[in-house]
Design an enzyme around this catalytic site. Structure first.
Site, short mmCIF file in Angstrom:
data_model
loop_
_atom_site.label_atom_id
_atom_site.label_comp_id
_atom_site.label_asym_id
_atom_site.label_seq_id
_atom_site.Cartn_x
_atom_site.Cartn_y
_atom_site.Cartn_z
N LEU A 16 0.86 -1.19 0.00
CA LEU A 16 0.00 0.00 0.00
C LEU A 16 0.89 1.24 0.00
O LEU A 16 1.13 1.86 1.01
CB LEU A 16 -0.93 -0.03 1.21
CG LEU A 16 -2.06 1.01 1.26
CD1 LEU A 16 -2.83 1.05 -0.04
CD2 LEU A 16 -2.98 0.70 2.41
N HIS A 17 1.42 1.57 -1.18
CA HIS A 17 2.32 2.71 -1.34
C HIS A 17 1.53 3.92 -1.84
O HIS A 17 0.31 3.87 -1.94
CB HIS A 17 3.45 2.34 -2.30
CG HIS A 17 2.97 1.98 -3.67
ND1 HIS A 17 2.90 2.88 -4.69
CD2 HIS A 17 2.47 0.81 -4.16
CE1 HIS A 17 2.41 2.29 -5.77
NE2 HIS A 17 2.14 1.04 -5.47
N ALA A 18 2.20 5.01 -2.16
CA ALA A 18 1.53 6.28 -2.47
C ALA A 18 0.54 6.18 -3.63
O ALA A 18 -0.61 6.61 -3.49
CB ALA A 18 2.56 7.36 -2.75
N GLU A 89 -1.83 -2.51 -10.99
CA GLU A 89 -0.44 -2.17 -11.27
C GLU A 89 0.32 -3.28 -11.98
O GLU A 89 1.34 -3.02 -12.58
CB GLU A 89 0.30 -1.86 -9.97
CG GLU A 89 -0.20 -0.62 -9.28
CD GLU A 89 0.49 -0.38 -7.96
OE1 GLU A 89 1.12 -1.28 -7.42
OE2 GLU A 89 0.38 0.75 -7.48
#
Length: 91
Positions: A16-18, A89
């Site tokens: 859970l990145h930017a 992604e």
């Protein structure tokens, strides 16, 4: 008030990145529901990118998603689908 929750596995490589957090916030804001995510003892609302990043959720970890409100079911299913799709992604 409707309240539902589900545990999901973070599968995407970066966790859970930017960018993932921004997608989640944008999705969460489209529902009439309050969505919270929790990981261990940390809790964040899905309308805060910074809060989501503070969960420090990485690949292979489980998080619990809770939704409350008029569109709780739809919100929960949509957020879970986004996470299970690896935030769109990876192929």
């Amino acid at each position: 008030m409707t309240r539902v929750y589900k545990e999901v596995l973070i599968q995407n490589r970066l966790g859970l990145h930017a960018r993932a957090a921004i997608k989640l916030v944008e999705l969460a804001q489209s529902f009439q529901a309050t969505i919270t995510l929790s990981h261990h003892d940390k809790i964040a609302t899905a309308d805060s990118v910074m809060g989501l990043l503070m969960l420090e959720s990485s690949q292979g970890q489980h998080i619990t998603i809770e939704a409350q409100g008029k569109e709780a079911y739809q919100a929960l299913e949509s957020v879970c689908a986004l996470i299970e799709a690896k935030f769109d992604e990876e192929s």
